[in-house]
Design a protein around this motif. Sequence first.
Motif, PDB file in Angstrom:
ATOM      1  N   GLU A  47      10.933 -15.621  -4.518  1.00  0.00           N
ATOM      2  CA  GLU A  47      11.621 -16.870  -4.169  1.00  0.00           C
ATOM      3  C   GLU A  47      10.684 -18.067  -4.213  1.00  0.00           C
ATOM      4  O   GLU A  47      11.119 -19.197  -4.431  1.00  0.00           O
ATOM      5  N   LEU A  48       9.405 -17.808  -4.011  1.00  0.00           N
ATOM      6  CA  LEU A  48       8.423 -18.893  -4.038  1.00  0.00           C
ATOM      7  C   LEU A  48       8.160 -19.403  -5.447  1.00  0.00           C
ATOM      8  O   LEU A  48       7.690 -20.531  -5.631  1.00  0.00           O
ATOM      9  N   PHE A  49       8.471 -18.562  -6.438  1.00  0.00           N
ATOM     10  CA  PHE A  49       8.143 -18.894  -7.832  1.00  0.00           C
ATOM     11  C   PHE A  49       9.353 -18.593  -8.737  1.00  0.00           C
ATOM     12  O   PHE A  49       9.300 -17.699  -9.582  1.00  0.00           O
ATOM     13  N   PRO A  50      10.435 -19.346  -8.573  1.00  0.00           N
ATOM     14  CA  PRO A  50      11.652 -19.059  -9.351  1.00  0.00           C
ATOM     15  C   PRO A  50      11.492 -19.232 -10.857  1.00  0.00           C
ATOM     16  O   PRO A  50      12.261 -18.652 -11.627  1.00  0.00           O
ATOM     17  N   ASP A  51      10.511 -20.006 -11.285  1.00  0.00           N
ATOM     18  CA  ASP A  51      10.355 -20.290 -12.716  1.00  0.00           C
ATOM     19  C   ASP A  51       9.223 -19.510 -13.379  1.00  0.00           C
ATOM     20  O   ASP A  51       8.958 -19.684 -14.574  1.00  0.00           O
ATOM     21  N   VAL A  52       8.548 -18.666 -12.622  1.00  0.00           N
ATOM     22  CA  VAL A  52       7.419 -17.914 -13.178  1.00  0.00           C
ATOM     23  C   VAL A  52       7.911 -16.713 -13.979  1.00  0.00           C
ATOM     24  O   VAL A  52       8.813 -15.997 -13.561  1.00  0.00           O
ATOM     25  N   THR A  53       7.322 -16.521 -15.142  1.00  0.00           N
ATOM     26  CA  THR A  53       7.701 -15.403 -16.008  1.00  0.00           C
ATOM     27  C   THR A  53       6.437 -14.667 -16.461  1.00  0.00           C
ATOM     28  O   THR A  53       5.356 -14.904 -15.937  1.00  0.00           O
ATOM     29  N   ASP A  54       6.612 -13.785 -17.419  1.00  0.00           N
ATOM     30  CA  ASP A  54       5.546 -13.030 -18.086  1.00  0.00           C
ATOM     31  C   ASP A  54       4.620 -12.306 -17.124  1.00  0.00           C
ATOM     32  O   ASP A  54       5.039 -11.815 -16.071  1.00  0.00           O
ATOM     33  N   ASN A  55       3.335 -12.254 -17.435  1.00  0.00           N
ATOM     34  CA  ASN A  55       2.374 -11.471 -16.672  1.00  0.00           C
ATOM     35  C   ASN A  55       2.137 -12.002 -15.262  1.00  0.00           C
ATOM     36  O   ASN A  55       1.765 -11.245 -14.363  1.00  0.00           O
ATOM     37  N   ARG A  56       2.360 -13.285 -15.076  1.00  0.00           N
ATOM     38  CA  ARG A  56       2.199 -13.843 -13.741  1.00  0.00           C
ATOM     39  C   ARG A  56       3.264 -13.263 -12.799  1.00  0.00           C
ATOM     40  O   ARG A  56       2.983 -12.960 -11.640  1.00  0.00           O
ATOM     41  N   LYS A  57       4.466 -13.112 -13.308  1.00  0.00           N
ATOM     42  CA  LYS A  57       5.547 -12.522 -12.516  1.00  0.00           C
ATOM     43  C   LYS A  57       5.220 -11.072 -12.174  1.00  0.00           C
ATOM     44  O   LYS A  57       5.440 -10.620 -11.045  1.00  0.00           O
ATOM     45  N   LYS A  58       4.686 -10.346 -13.135  1.00  0.00           N
ATOM     46  CA  LYS A  58       4.329  -8.945 -12.904  1.00  0.00           C
ATOM     47  C   LYS A  58       3.237  -8.836 -11.838  1.00  0.00           C
ATOM     48  O   LYS A  58       3.260  -7.929 -10.997  1.00  0.00           O
ATOM     49  N   LEU A  59       2.281  -9.754 -11.894  1.00  0.00           N
ATOM     50  CA  LEU A  59       1.208  -9.755 -10.906  1.00  0.00           C
ATOM     51  C   LEU A  59       1.777  -9.945  -9.508  1.00  0.00           C
ATOM     52  O   LEU A  59       1.425  -9.212  -8.573  1.00  0.00           O
ATOM     53  N   LEU A  60       2.660 -10.903  -9.354  1.00  0.00           N
ATOM     54  CA  LEU A  60       3.242 -11.186  -8.046  1.00  0.00           C
ATOM     55  C   LEU A  60       4.100 -10.025  -7.555  1.00  0.00           C
ATOM     56  O   LEU A  60       4.048  -9.651  -6.380  1.00  0.00           O
ATOM     57  N   GLU A  61       4.880  -9.456  -8.449  1.00  0.00           N
ATOM     58  CA  GLU A  61       5.797  -8.378  -8.061  1.00  0.00           C
ATOM     59  C   GLU A  61       5.078  -7.088  -7.697  1.00  0.00           C
ATOM     60  O   GLU A  61       5.645  -6.237  -7.000  1.00  0.00           O
ATOM     61  N   SER A  62       3.837  -6.961  -8.106  1.00  0.00           N
ATOM     62  CA  SER A  62       3.108  -5.729  -7.826  1.00  0.00           C
ATOM     63  C   SER A  62       2.822  -5.549  -6.345  1.00  0.00           C
ATOM     64  O   SER A  62       2.332  -4.497  -5.923  1.00  0.00           O
ATOM     65  N   ILE A  63       3.160  -6.539  -5.518  1.00  0.00           N
ATOM     66  CA  ILE A  63       2.976  -6.410  -4.077  1.00  0.00           C
ATOM     67  C   ILE A  63       3.756  -5.221  -3.530  1.00  0.00           C
ATOM     68  O   ILE A  63       3.375  -4.613  -2.529  1.00  0.00           O
ATOM     69  N   SER A  64       4.853  -4.859  -4.190  1.00  0.00           N
ATOM     70  CA  SER A  64       5.694  -3.763  -3.703  1.00  0.00           C
ATOM     71  C   SER A  64       5.146  -2.391  -4.083  1.00  0.00           C
ATOM     72  O   SER A  64       5.658  -1.367  -3.628  1.00  0.00           O
ATOM     73  N   GLU A  65       4.093  -2.371  -4.894  1.00  0.00           N
ATOM     74  CA  GLU A  65       3.550  -1.092  -5.368  1.00  0.00           C
ATOM     75  C   GLU A  65       2.249  -0.702  -4.666  1.00  0.00           C
ATOM     76  O   GLU A  65       1.731   0.395  -4.868  1.00  0.00           O
ATOM     77  N   LEU A  66       1.722  -1.585  -3.840  1.00  0.00           N
ATOM     78  CA  LEU A  66       0.433  -1.348  -3.194  1.00  0.00           C
ATOM     79  C   LEU A  66       0.550  -0.298  -2.084  1.00  0.00           C
ATOM     80  O   LEU A  66       1.558  -0.240  -1.378  1.00  0.00           O
ATOM     81  N   LYS A  67      -0.510   0.500  -1.946  1.00  0.00           N
ATOM     82  CA  LYS A  67      -0.439   1.621  -1.001  1.00  0.00           C
ATOM     83  C   LYS A  67      -1.591   1.695  -0.012  1.00  0.00           C
ATOM     84  O   LYS A  67      -1.467   2.310   1.046  1.00  0.00           O
ATOM     85  N   THR A  68      -2.724   1.103  -0.330  1.00  0.00           N
ATOM     86  CA  THR A  68      -3.881   1.199   0.553  1.00  0.00           C
ATOM     87  C   THR A  68      -4.418  -0.186   0.899  1.00  0.00           C
ATOM     88  O   THR A  68      -4.124  -1.178   0.210  1.00  0.00           O
ATOM     89  N   ALA A  69      -5.227  -0.236   1.953  1.00  0.00           N
ATOM     90  CA  ALA A  69      -5.829  -1.504   2.358  1.00  0.00           C
ATOM     91  C   ALA A  69      -6.696  -2.080   1.238  1.00  0.00           C
ATOM     92  O   ALA A  69      -6.716  -3.294   1.014  1.00  0.00           O
ATOM     93  N   ASP A  70      -7.390  -1.227   0.533  1.00  0.00           N
ATOM     94  CA  ASP A  70      -8.230  -1.678  -0.580  1.00  0.00           C
ATOM     95  C   ASP A  70      -7.383  -2.297  -1.688  1.00  0.00           C
ATOM     96  O   ASP A  70      -7.772  -3.308  -2.291  1.00  0.00           O
TER      97      ASP A  70
END
Length: 217
Positions: A47-70
């Motif tokens: 929601e913070l970046f409604p116009d972001v596409t391509d690899n930048r969008k993938k980078l942001l969306e990867s927050i849901s895939e993280l599993k460890t503190a590192d």
Amino acid sequence: MGGPFIRNYQYNAIKNQADTVLRALRTVGDPKILESVRGSAQAKVAELFPDVTDNRKKLLESISELKTADEFHDYIQALEPYLLEFPAITENQIRKLFPKNKKLKLPDLAAIDFRYVSYLSWIDISTNKMFIVYHDGTQFVGVEGRFTATSKKNFCFVCNRFEELSLFSAISKKRPEHAAPDYYKSVGNYICTDSRECNKNMTDVAPLERFIDSVIG
């Protein structure tokens, strides 16, 4: 992946969502609840970046895939090269924002990391004045007001965090259509005494923008 595109307050909001997911990973045992937390974090970042596409969008969306503190640490670090600095401003430009203050005390611009700035603010103890400089997307705007230290902690109207506050009050330049010649209105609110901490905490610029608008229109 393109140049910088993340503003300071957006970066703070992303960190908050990352912290939320990390806490859930440590405390929640139900996979469905955990998946819901992950999905919510991803949606709020998107929601913070409604116009972001391509690899930048993938980078942001990867927050849901993280599993460890590192992994969360690496994720936040990977965002830093994309931080959009507060627009460059000179001492002369700041002085022009406050033309009536001939002895304006200026902040040390060279000491500021503008990647982590949503607004500039400083205090002149000798005059009990606080100054705010903000960029509204088109131009710089400046607000000068009285500074009153409270020595108490409460919630800042800008960042909504529990911090040591000062009362900042400014004379509004807005006038009703048929106002009397001696019409006077002061607009005040409680703001973090330490603007550096406030900038670290900010996840939304709307409260500050509303306050500035109430003062200068």
